[in-house]
Design a protein around this motif. Structure first.
Motif, PDB file in Angstrom:
ATOM      1  N   ARG A   1       7.736 -28.695   8.643  1.00 28.56           N
ATOM      2  CA  ARG A   1       6.835 -27.733   8.292  1.00 28.56           C
ATOM      3  C   ARG A   1       5.325 -28.388   8.040  1.00 28.56           C
ATOM      4  N   ARG A   2       4.532 -27.369   8.389  1.00 28.94           N
ATOM      5  CA  ARG A   2       2.954 -27.949   8.272  1.00 28.94           C
ATOM      6  C   ARG A   2       2.563 -27.830   6.628  1.00 28.94           C
ATOM      7  N   SER A   3       1.601 -28.844   6.292  1.00 33.67           N
ATOM      8  CA  SER A   3       0.962 -28.818   5.100  1.00 33.67           C
ATOM      9  C   SER A   3      -0.222 -27.829   5.234  1.00 33.67           C
ATOM     10  N   PHE A   4      -0.186 -27.022   4.104  1.00 33.60           N
ATOM     11  CA  PHE A   4      -1.473 -25.959   4.089  1.00 33.60           C
ATOM     12  C   PHE A   4      -2.918 -26.542   4.326  1.00 33.60           C
ATOM     13  N   ASP A   5      -2.888 -27.985   3.915  1.00 33.74           N
ATOM     14  CA  ASP A   5      -4.206 -28.642   3.969  1.00 33.74           C
ATOM     15  C   ASP A   5      -4.347 -28.951   5.637  1.00 33.74           C
ATOM     16  N   THR A   6      -3.623 -28.704   6.397  1.00 28.44           N
ATOM     17  CA  THR A   6      -3.635 -29.307   7.764  1.00 28.44           C
ATOM     18  C   THR A   6      -4.217 -28.097   8.623  1.00 28.44           C
ATOM     19  N   LEU A   7      -4.001 -26.928   8.024  1.00 28.92           N
ATOM     20  CA  LEU A   7      -4.148 -25.657   8.866  1.00 28.92           C
ATOM     21  C   LEU A   7      -5.821 -25.562   9.122  1.00 28.92           C
ATOM     22  N   SER A   8      -5.940 -25.256  10.379  1.00 28.69           N
ATOM     23  CA  SER A   8      -7.406 -24.754  10.932  1.00 28.69           C
ATOM     24  C   SER A   8      -7.800 -23.435  10.390  1.00 28.69           C
ATOM     25  N   GLU A   9      -8.948 -23.099  10.414  1.00 34.60           N
ATOM     26  CA  GLU A   9      -9.455 -21.747   9.936  1.00 34.60           C
ATOM     27  C   GLU A   9      -8.726 -20.781  10.721  1.00 34.60           C
ATOM     28  N   GLN A  10      -8.666 -20.945  11.990  1.00 31.53           N
ATOM     29  CA  GLN A  10      -8.067 -20.018  12.930  1.00 31.53           C
ATOM     30  C   GLN A  10      -6.371 -19.758  12.306  1.00 31.53           C
ATOM     31  N   GLU A  11      -5.945 -20.833  12.073  1.00 31.09           N
ATOM     32  CA  GLU A  11      -4.457 -20.922  11.734  1.00 31.09           C
ATOM     33  C   GLU A  11      -4.363 -20.099  10.239  1.00 31.09           C
ATOM     34  N   ILE A  12      -5.403 -20.230   9.367  1.00 34.08           N
ATOM     35  CA  ILE A  12      -5.464 -19.684   7.973  1.00 34.08           C
ATOM     36  C   ILE A  12      -5.377 -18.192   8.266  1.00 34.08           C
ATOM     37  N   LEU A  13      -6.022 -17.777   9.109  1.00 34.61           N
ATOM     38  CA  LEU A  13      -6.255 -16.111   9.307  1.00 34.61           C
ATOM     39  C   LEU A  13      -5.090 -15.726  10.093  1.00 34.61           C
ATOM     40  N   ALA A  14      -4.281 -16.535  11.006  1.00 40.40           N
ATOM     41  CA  ALA A  14      -3.227 -16.132  11.525  1.00 40.40           C
ATOM     42  C   ALA A  14      -2.164 -15.848  10.846  1.00 40.40           C
ATOM     43  N   LEU A  15      -2.100 -17.026   9.880  1.00 43.47           N
ATOM     44  CA  LEU A  15      -1.027 -16.734   8.721  1.00 43.47           C
ATOM     45  C   LEU A  15      -1.223 -15.769   7.685  1.00 43.47           C
ATOM     46  N   ALA A  16      -2.441 -15.416   7.612  1.00 44.55           N
ATOM     47  CA  ALA A  16      -2.676 -14.292   6.402  1.00 44.55           C
ATOM     48  C   ALA A  16      -2.411 -12.810   7.226  1.00 44.55           C
ATOM     49  N   ILE A  17      -2.699 -12.867   8.626  1.00 48.01           N
ATOM     50  CA  ILE A  17      -2.222 -11.660   9.500  1.00 48.01           C
ATOM     51  C   ILE A  17      -0.751 -11.346   9.442  1.00 48.01           C
ATOM     52  N   SER A  18       0.133 -12.545   9.728  1.00 48.63           N
ATOM     53  CA  SER A  18       1.463 -12.189  10.043  1.00 48.63           C
ATOM     54  C   SER A  18       2.098 -11.872   8.257  1.00 48.63           C
ATOM     55  N   SER A  19       1.250 -12.579   7.367  1.00 53.43           N
ATOM     56  CA  SER A  19       1.879 -12.130   6.086  1.00 53.43           C
ATOM     57  C   SER A  19       1.729 -10.743   5.675  1.00 53.43           C
ATOM     58  N   GLU A  20       0.475 -10.131   6.002  1.00 52.76           N
ATOM     59  CA  GLU A  20       0.094  -8.987   5.761  1.00 52.76           C
ATOM     60  C   GLU A  20       1.323  -7.878   6.450  1.00 52.76           C
ATOM     61  N   GLU A  21       1.694  -8.361   7.843  1.00 47.43           N
ATOM     62  CA  GLU A  21       2.398  -7.513   8.606  1.00 47.43           C
ATOM     63  C   GLU A  21       3.867  -7.582   7.766  1.00 47.43           C
ATOM     64  N   ASP A  22       4.415  -8.815   7.429  1.00 47.85           N
ATOM     65  CA  ASP A  22       5.609  -8.911   6.721  1.00 47.85           C
ATOM     66  C   ASP A  22       5.754  -8.058   5.419  1.00 47.85           C
ATOM     67  N   ASP A  23       4.640  -8.239   4.561  1.00 46.53           N
ATOM     68  CA  ASP A  23       4.567  -7.651   3.504  1.00 46.53           C
ATOM     69  C   ASP A  23       4.418  -5.967   3.478  1.00 46.53           C
ATOM     70  N   ALA A  24       3.801  -5.615   4.768  1.00 48.84           N
ATOM     71  CA  ALA A  24       3.731  -4.032   4.851  1.00 48.84           C
ATOM     72  C   ALA A  24       5.235  -3.450   5.156  1.00 48.84           C
ATOM     73  N   ARG A  25       5.831  -4.482   6.230  1.00 49.83           N
ATOM     74  CA  ARG A  25       7.250  -3.953   6.323  1.00 49.83           C
ATOM     75  C   ARG A  25       8.243  -3.807   5.190  1.00 49.83           C
ATOM     76  N   ILE A  26       7.923  -5.051   4.355  1.00 48.94           N
ATOM     77  CA  ILE A  26       8.774  -5.009   3.133  1.00 48.94           C
ATOM     78  C   ILE A  26       8.852  -3.775   2.202  1.00 48.94           C
ATOM     79  N   TYR A  27       7.321  -3.428   2.013  1.00 50.92           N
ATOM     80  CA  TYR A  27       7.107  -2.230   1.181  1.00 50.92           C
ATOM     81  C   TYR A  27       7.749  -1.098   1.962  1.00 50.92           C
ATOM     82  N   ARG A  28       7.655  -0.934   3.347  1.00 50.84           N
ATOM     83  CA  ARG A  28       8.109   0.211   3.726  1.00 50.84           C
ATOM     84  C   ARG A  28       9.688   0.261   3.519  1.00 50.84           C
TER      85      ARG A  28
END
Length: 327
Positions: A10-37
């Motif tokens: 696994r990657r350390s959070f500190d090694t993520l680029s800004e693009q990867e930080i945004l990408a992780l946030a996008i996938s997390s929001e997608e997952d959370d929306a599915r969980i809530y539904r």
């Protein structure tokens, strides 16, 4: 397996680029929306008002995802890297809805509040890692939004489930719990505790052999448990009666039937016959009063009426076993 336990690969959070930080946030929001539904879908049939809570929370997550995608598109283009929460060491995890759904509507609401808190902490840390002013502002705004949404489930609960609706849902949930677990389990406990009295004590007084009595009790208890469990499963699939999963009801019935019989069979592991019998009789007394208490607590049966019915029935079966064994 070891890699999942120790976070290897696994990657350390500190090694993520800004693009990867945004990408992780996008996938997390997608997952959370599915969980809530999924929560909403799981609650919709029995708790339609609470289901609306999670529908609105899913819409909130969709709005966050759209804002993050717009920011990614402006800064990095259309290709979003594939990075998910399980790829990052120490990142919070989500339980699948099938693990949470049976735990009740109040527990699901608490899970939603915890999800909002975790998301807020992520955005707060992510904002510290970004240098672009617009991205930092967006992540900061989302952190503030998640913090204000920390009690969103509670607020939406007040909107969609006022006091009388929550009370109705609570009663529905309690009724379903009783129909699926308490009622079948009580039937099994009664059958196991009462029906095995005759063969166990008949064998005890006929043989005065504690080991043989234990074997008879073990066979009667296990056999009755299997029989009662399969009978419960086959008798009602729960669709029309609303009694819930036949597998759950069958397990509750079978396990409690076996427990009820073993309660007064296990004392015959004591080699001294008089001591084993005295302990078994004491356990029978406790079992019968426990049955009466459960009937009073969950089935609204007056305690003394339940006590009279259970104790009288148990006493008659016990007497029959002793008379047959002593004959």
């Amino acid at each position: 397996m070891l890699s999942r336990v120790f976070g290897l690969g696994r990657r350390s959070f500190d090694t993520l680029s800004e693009q990867e930080i945004l990408a992780l946030a996008i996938s997390s929001e997608e997952d959370d929306a599915r969980i809530y539904r999924a929560y909403g879908d799981g609650l919709r049939e029995e708790f339609p008002q609470s289901a609306k809570i999670f529908d609105e929370m899913a819409d909130e997550e969709d709005g966050h995802r759209a804002a993050l995608i717009d920011m990614h598109r402006k800064r990095f283009g259309e290709r979003i890297p594939l990075i998910r929460r399980e790829h990052v060491r120490g990142y919070y995890e989500r339980k699948p809805d099938w693990l949470v759904r049976p735990l009740g509507v109040d527990h699901v609401r608490r899970m939603a509040e915890e999800m909002e808190r975790q998301a807020q902490r992520y955005y707060a840390e992510a904002a510290k890692r970004t240098t672009d002013a617009a991205t930092r502002k967006l992540l900061g705004d989302l952190a503030a939004a998640e913090q204000s949404h920390e009690d969103l489930a509670h607020k939406l609960g007040l909107k969609h489930t006022p006091g009388e609706v929550r009370e109705e849902e609570h009663q529905t949930e309690r009724r379903q719990f009783i129909l699926t677990y308490i009622q079948p389990g009580l039937a099994g406990l009664m059958d196991g505790s009462v029906s095995t009295l005759a063969p166990i004590f008949a064998a005890a007084f006929a043989t005065h052999d504690t080991w043989q009595t234990f074997l008879v009790g073990l066979a009667a208890s296990v056999g009755a448990g299997i029989s009662m469990g399969f009978t419960e499963v086959a008798s009602d699939d729960g669709r029309l009666s609303g009694r819930g999963s036949p597998i759950k009801r069958g397990l509750a019935t079978g396990i409690m039937t076996t427990v009820g019989g073993l309660g007064h069979a296990l004392p015959y592991l004591i080699p001294h016959f008089s001591t084993a019998t005295a302990v078994a009789i004491a356990i029978v007394f406790v079992e019968l009063w426990a049955i009466a208490w459960i009937q009073n607590r969950f089935m609204d049966t007056p305690f003394w009426r339940a006590s009279f019915q259970v104790v009288l029935g148990g006493a008659l079966v016990f007497a029959a076993g002793v008379l047959i064994g002593s004959g």
